[in-house]
Design a protein around this motif. Sequence first.
Motif, PDB file in Angstrom:
ATOM      1  N   ASP A 382       8.201 -31.976   9.251  1.00  0.00           N
ATOM      2  CA  ASP A 382       7.040 -31.303   9.831  1.00  0.00           C
ATOM      3  C   ASP A 382       7.422 -30.198  10.804  1.00  0.00           C
ATOM      4  O   ASP A 382       6.693 -29.223  10.959  1.00  0.00           O
ATOM      5  N   SER A 383       8.550 -30.326  11.460  1.00  0.00           N
ATOM      6  CA  SER A 383       8.913 -29.381  12.510  1.00  0.00           C
ATOM      7  C   SER A 383       9.802 -28.240  12.022  1.00  0.00           C
ATOM      8  O   SER A 383      10.243 -27.421  12.821  1.00  0.00           O
ATOM      9  N   ASP A 384      10.071 -28.168  10.704  1.00  0.00           N
ATOM     10  CA  ASP A 384      10.909 -27.062  10.235  1.00  0.00           C
ATOM     11  C   ASP A 384      10.050 -25.816  10.032  1.00  0.00           C
ATOM     12  O   ASP A 384       8.826 -25.842  10.209  1.00  0.00           O
ATOM     13  N   LEU A 385      10.685 -24.699   9.657  1.00  0.00           N
ATOM     14  CA  LEU A 385       9.958 -23.438   9.587  1.00  0.00           C
ATOM     15  C   LEU A 385       8.799 -23.452   8.585  1.00  0.00           C
ATOM     16  O   LEU A 385       7.694 -23.023   8.927  1.00  0.00           O
ATOM     17  N   PRO A 386       8.989 -23.937   7.350  1.00  0.00           N
ATOM     18  CA  PRO A 386       7.828 -23.985   6.448  1.00  0.00           C
ATOM     19  C   PRO A 386       6.710 -24.879   6.971  1.00  0.00           C
ATOM     20  O   PRO A 386       5.530 -24.532   6.871  1.00  0.00           O
ATOM     21  N   GLY A 387       7.075 -26.029   7.556  1.00  0.00           N
ATOM     22  CA  GLY A 387       6.068 -26.929   8.085  1.00  0.00           C
ATOM     23  C   GLY A 387       5.317 -26.332   9.263  1.00  0.00           C
ATOM     24  O   GLY A 387       4.079 -26.383   9.337  1.00  0.00           O
ATOM     25  N   ARG A 388       6.038 -25.749  10.207  1.00  0.00           N
ATOM     26  CA  ARG A 388       5.390 -25.129  11.365  1.00  0.00           C
ATOM     27  C   ARG A 388       4.574 -23.917  10.960  1.00  0.00           C
ATOM     28  O   ARG A 388       3.496 -23.665  11.516  1.00  0.00           O
ATOM     29  N   THR A 389       5.088 -23.135   9.997  1.00  0.00           N
ATOM     30  CA  THR A 389       4.343 -21.968   9.548  1.00  0.00           C
ATOM     31  C   THR A 389       2.998 -22.368   8.957  1.00  0.00           C
ATOM     32  O   THR A 389       1.966 -21.736   9.226  1.00  0.00           O
ATOM     33  N   SER A 390       2.989 -23.421   8.146  1.00  0.00           N
ATOM     34  CA  SER A 390       1.727 -23.874   7.558  1.00  0.00           C
ATOM     35  C   SER A 390       0.756 -24.325   8.645  1.00  0.00           C
ATOM     36  O   SER A 390      -0.456 -24.055   8.561  1.00  0.00           O
ATOM     37  N   ASN A 391       1.253 -24.992   9.685  1.00  0.00           N
ATOM     38  CA  ASN A 391       0.384 -25.433  10.778  1.00  0.00           C
ATOM     39  C   ASN A 391      -0.160 -24.254  11.573  1.00  0.00           C
ATOM     40  O   ASN A 391      -1.337 -24.226  11.951  1.00  0.00           O
ATOM     41  N   ILE A 392       0.692 -23.264  11.842  1.00  0.00           N
ATOM     42  CA  ILE A 392       0.258 -22.078  12.584  1.00  0.00           C
ATOM     43  C   ILE A 392      -0.800 -21.310  11.802  1.00  0.00           C
ATOM     44  O   ILE A 392      -1.827 -20.882  12.348  1.00  0.00           O
ATOM     45  N   LEU A 393      -0.561 -21.146  10.502  1.00  0.00           N
ATOM     46  CA  LEU A 393      -1.529 -20.441   9.669  1.00  0.00           C
ATOM     47  C   LEU A 393      -2.862 -21.183   9.623  1.00  0.00           C
ATOM     48  O   LEU A 393      -3.935 -20.563   9.656  1.00  0.00           O
ATOM     49  N   ALA A 394      -2.809 -22.504   9.550  1.00  0.00           N
ATOM     50  CA  ALA A 394      -4.047 -23.290   9.538  1.00  0.00           C
ATOM     51  C   ALA A 394      -4.815 -23.112  10.844  1.00  0.00           C
ATOM     52  O   ALA A 394      -6.054 -23.008  10.843  1.00  0.00           O
ATOM     53  N   GLN A 395      -4.105 -23.059  11.975  1.00  0.00           N
ATOM     54  CA  GLN A 395      -4.764 -22.853  13.258  1.00  0.00           C
ATOM     55  C   GLN A 395      -5.384 -21.463  13.343  1.00  0.00           C
ATOM     56  O   GLN A 395      -6.497 -21.301  13.863  1.00  0.00           O
ATOM     57  N   LEU A 396      -4.670 -20.449  12.842  1.00  0.00           N
ATOM     58  CA  LEU A 396      -5.216 -19.099  12.869  1.00  0.00           C
ATOM     59  C   LEU A 396      -6.469 -19.006  11.990  1.00  0.00           C
ATOM     60  O   LEU A 396      -7.438 -18.333  12.343  1.00  0.00           O
ATOM     61  N   TRP A 397      -6.449 -19.671  10.848  1.00  0.00           N
ATOM     62  CA  TRP A 397      -7.631 -19.674   9.972  1.00  0.00           C
ATOM     63  C   TRP A 397      -8.789 -20.396  10.651  1.00  0.00           C
ATOM     64  O   TRP A 397      -9.944 -19.953  10.571  1.00  0.00           O
ATOM     65  N   SER A 398      -8.486 -21.498  11.318  1.00  0.00           N
ATOM     66  CA  SER A 398      -9.532 -22.249  12.015  1.00  0.00           C
ATOM     67  C   SER A 398     -10.145 -21.405  13.123  1.00  0.00           C
ATOM     68  O   SER A 398     -11.372 -21.412  13.323  1.00  0.00           O
ATOM     69  N   ARG A 399      -9.317 -20.672  13.852  1.00  0.00           N
ATOM     70  CA  ARG A 399      -9.829 -19.795  14.909  1.00  0.00           C
ATOM     71  C   ARG A 399     -10.759 -18.742  14.317  1.00  0.00           C
ATOM     72  O   ARG A 399     -11.822 -18.442  14.868  1.00  0.00           O
ATOM     73  N   GLN A 400     -10.379 -18.211  13.169  1.00  0.00           N
ATOM     74  CA  GLN A 400     -11.207 -17.214  12.491  1.00  0.00           C
ATOM     75  C   GLN A 400     -12.541 -17.821  12.067  1.00  0.00           C
ATOM     76  O   GLN A 400     -13.593 -17.189  12.167  1.00  0.00           O
ATOM     77  N   GLY A 401     -12.497 -19.086  11.596  1.00  0.00           N
ATOM     78  CA  GLY A 401     -13.716 -19.733  11.128  1.00  0.00           C
ATOM     79  C   GLY A 401     -14.702 -20.044  12.235  1.00  0.00           C
ATOM     80  O   GLY A 401     -15.901 -20.181  11.977  1.00  0.00           O
ATOM     81  N   HIS A 402     -14.205 -20.167  13.479  1.00  0.00           N
ATOM     82  CA  HIS A 402     -15.087 -20.483  14.602  1.00  0.00           C
ATOM     83  C   HIS A 402     -15.537 -19.233  15.349  1.00  0.00           C
ATOM     84  O   HIS A 402     -16.137 -19.320  16.417  1.00  0.00           O
ATOM     85  N   SER A 403     -15.222 -18.084  14.800  1.00  0.00           N
ATOM     86  CA  SER A 403     -15.640 -16.831  15.423  1.00  0.00           C
ATOM     87  C   SER A 403     -16.058 -15.861  14.339  1.00  0.00           C
ATOM     88  O   SER A 403     -15.707 -16.010  13.170  1.00  0.00           O
ATOM     89  N   LYS A 404     -16.787 -14.864  14.709  1.00  0.00           N
ATOM     90  CA  LYS A 404     -17.197 -13.853  13.752  1.00  0.00           C
ATOM     91  C   LYS A 404     -16.006 -12.962  13.395  1.00  0.00           C
ATOM     92  O   LYS A 404     -15.064 -12.826  14.163  1.00  0.00           O
ATOM     93  N   GLN A 405     -16.083 -12.379  12.219  1.00  0.00           N
ATOM     94  CA  GLN A 405     -15.043 -11.425  11.848  1.00  0.00           C
ATOM     95  C   GLN A 405     -14.985 -10.313  12.896  1.00  0.00           C
ATOM     96  O   GLN A 405     -15.991  -9.969  13.509  1.00  0.00           O
ATOM     97  N   SER A 406     -13.797  -9.792  13.094  1.00  0.00           N
ATOM     98  CA  SER A 406     -13.585  -8.843  14.175  1.00  0.00           C
ATOM     99  C   SER A 406     -14.418  -7.583  14.020  1.00  0.00           C
ATOM    100  O   SER A 406     -14.753  -6.926  15.004  1.00  0.00           O
ATOM    101  N   GLY A 407     -14.807  -7.249  12.787  1.00  0.00           N
ATOM    102  CA  GLY A 407     -15.572  -6.030  12.573  1.00  0.00           C
ATOM    103  C   GLY A 407     -14.762  -4.773  12.761  1.00  0.00           C
ATOM    104  O   GLY A 407     -15.301  -3.673  12.847  1.00  0.00           O
ATOM    105  N   GLU A 408     -13.444  -4.921  12.808  1.00  0.00           N
ATOM    106  CA  GLU A 408     -12.564  -3.781  13.017  1.00  0.00           C
ATOM    107  C   GLU A 408     -11.706  -3.550  11.783  1.00  0.00           C
ATOM    108  O   GLU A 408     -11.519  -4.437  10.947  1.00  0.00           O
ATOM    109  N   GLU A 409     -11.148  -2.361  11.699  1.00  0.00           N
ATOM    110  CA  GLU A 409     -10.188  -2.054  10.650  1.00  0.00           C
ATOM    111  C   GLU A 409      -8.984  -2.993  10.761  1.00  0.00           C
ATOM    112  O   GLU A 409      -8.521  -3.281  11.867  1.00  0.00           O
ATOM    113  N   PRO A 410      -8.463  -3.501   9.633  1.00  0.00           N
ATOM    114  CA  PRO A 410      -7.245  -4.332   9.713  1.00  0.00           C
ATOM    115  C   PRO A 410      -6.048  -3.469  10.080  1.00  0.00           C
ATOM    116  O   PRO A 410      -5.661  -2.579   9.334  1.00  0.00           O
ATOM    117  N   ARG A 411      -5.487  -3.707  11.236  1.00  0.00           N
ATOM    118  CA  ARG A 411      -4.321  -2.950  11.692  1.00  0.00           C
ATOM    119  C   ARG A 411      -3.470  -3.856  12.567  1.00  0.00           C
ATOM    120  O   ARG A 411      -3.897  -4.943  12.965  1.00  0.00           O
TER     121      ARG A 411
END
Length: 516
Positions: A382-411
Motif C-alpha cells: 500500500d505504501s509504494d509508489l503505485p499504491g500511494r499514487t492511486s490513493n492520492i488520485l482518489a483523494q484529488l477526485w473526491s475533492r473535485q466531486g465535493h466542489s464545483k468545477q473550477s470554471g477555468e481553462e485547464p492550465r
Amino acid sequence: MLTSEFSLPAQTPLSGEMPRPDGRYRNHYPTLDFSSPTHPKTLDHLTLSSQQIDSLYFKKYHPPVPLLDPTIPPNNYYDRSPLLFWTVVYISSRQYAEEPGLLGMLTSPLKQLLWGTISNPPHTWYLVQSMLLFCMWPFPTSSLWNDTTPMLVNLAQTIAMQLGLHQPEAIQDFSRTKQKLTAREISEVVKTWSICYIASQSMTTIYGLALPSSDWMIDRICDQDSTYMVPENMKHQLLIYRFSARRGHWKEKSQASLRLPQHTAVLTSNLREADNDVLLNGTGLQLYVFYLLDSGGSTSRKIALLRAFDIAKTLIANLRQLDTTSNFMKHCPASYFRVTSLVALFILKLQDSNYAELLDVESGKRAFNAALFLLRQASLEDSDLPGRTSNILAQLWSRQGHSKQSGEEPRLRLRTRLSASLLHDQLWSWRESFGGQVSASHTPPADNIGPQSMTTLPDGGLIVPTPEEGHVDRLTFEEVFDTEMLSLLPFDLEADASLNPLTSFTEGVPSPSKVL
C-alpha cells in the motif's frame, strides 16, 4: 575515430555461448552445461531450493525487457554473476503467490549486495545489466524523493561507457588488453546499451528531467536493419523513446532542426503490439501536456486537449484489456505505471475545468477508475509508489466531486518539469489540500529570474517573486515541435469533425495540424 560509415555487423549464426565469468570480452567461451540440475543458492541467511529457483526464473518478466537469454541455465548465470542471478530471482518474486513474503526477505540483503558490488570496481557488464533491471523494476519505495532509480540509471550509463558498451566496434579503446567482440558479444553489448537508453528516457514521464536527445549507437540501431542484433520489441521501444527524447529537447530546435527518422513506417504500422501501443500513445499524450503549459485559450488548443482526453480513455481501455488477458500490470516494468498515472492525471485535470461541459464525463470517470485499478494491480504494498499514487488520485477526485468545477481553462502553475509538470503540479495541489502545506507560488522559468528580482533573506535564502502573467515566457505549441515529428504519432492532432463538440463554432478555423 567514429565515422558515419560504421554499420552494425552482418548477421552471423550465434552459438549460444556467453561471455566469460568476469563479464569482459574474449573470442572463446566456456561450454554451457544444460544437463546439470539447478543448485540451491544462499543469500545472507536466506536459502532457496532448486525447485523455487526453477519456478521463479524468467517466467513473466523477460518479454517486456528482453535483456538476458532465458535459455541460459541458472547455474551458469550464478557462476558469472551472483548479483545478476539474484536480481532475476528478486524481480520474479515480486508477485510470487506461493511465498508472498519472499520479496521482503530478499530486499535488504540484495540491496547490500548491489551497493557493495557498485562500490568495489573493476565493474563488469553484468553489474550494468543488474542495475538496469532494478531501474525497470525498482525496489518498492513510498516517495519519489526516496527512489534510487535516477541514481542507478545514471551510474549504469557511466559504468557502461567506462566499459565501452556504447561503442562496441571500438571497445578495445576502453580496455587494457586487446579485444575484439564476436557477433554474439556485440549483440549482448548492444542490448545492454539499448536498455540503458530505454531506462533513462522512460523516467522523464515522472521526473521531467532533460536527458540527452541524441545517441550515436541508438540512432544506428533505429535507422539500420538491426533486428538480428536486438529483439524487434526492443527496437520498437527504442524508436518510441528516441521520439520522446527529441520531444523533450524542443528548446534545441532553433539550433538543430529535428529530422524525420527513416523508419516512419515502423512507427506507424509495426508498433501495434498491445504493450508498445500503450507506450506509443503514452508518448503522444505527453506531447499534449505541452498544451497545458500554454496559458492561452485558443480554439486549436481546446480541440487538441479534447482530442487528448479521448486518447487517454482509449489508452486505458487498451491497457485494461491487456491486463485482463495476462495480468500485465502485475509484471510489467515501471514505465507502464508511469503512463497510467499520466492518463489519470490528464483526465482529472480536464474534468476539473471549464471543459467539463464538453466532455463525456461518465466515460471519463470510468476510465479514471480503471486507471486506479491498474495502479493497484501494479502495487506491491500500500505504501509504494503505485499504491500511494492511486490513493492520492482518489483523494484529488473526491475533492473535485465535493466542489464545483473550477470554471477555468485547464492550465498548470508548475511549468518547469516538461511533460512531468502535470504530475508535479497536481502533487502540489494535493499537498495544499491534504498535506497541510500552505499554498505558495511556484518558481517561474529560470530565464525570467534576474539578480534584480530576488530578495536575500538574513539566513542567506532567496525570495523569488512571481512574475506577472504577461511577463511569463509562455510556450506555444508551434514553437515546440515541427510537423515532421508530429507525423510519427499513430493518431492525427486534427479532431474528427463528426465527434468534435466544437464543430458548431470552429467552422472556418484552421485545424490544429494547419496551425502547427
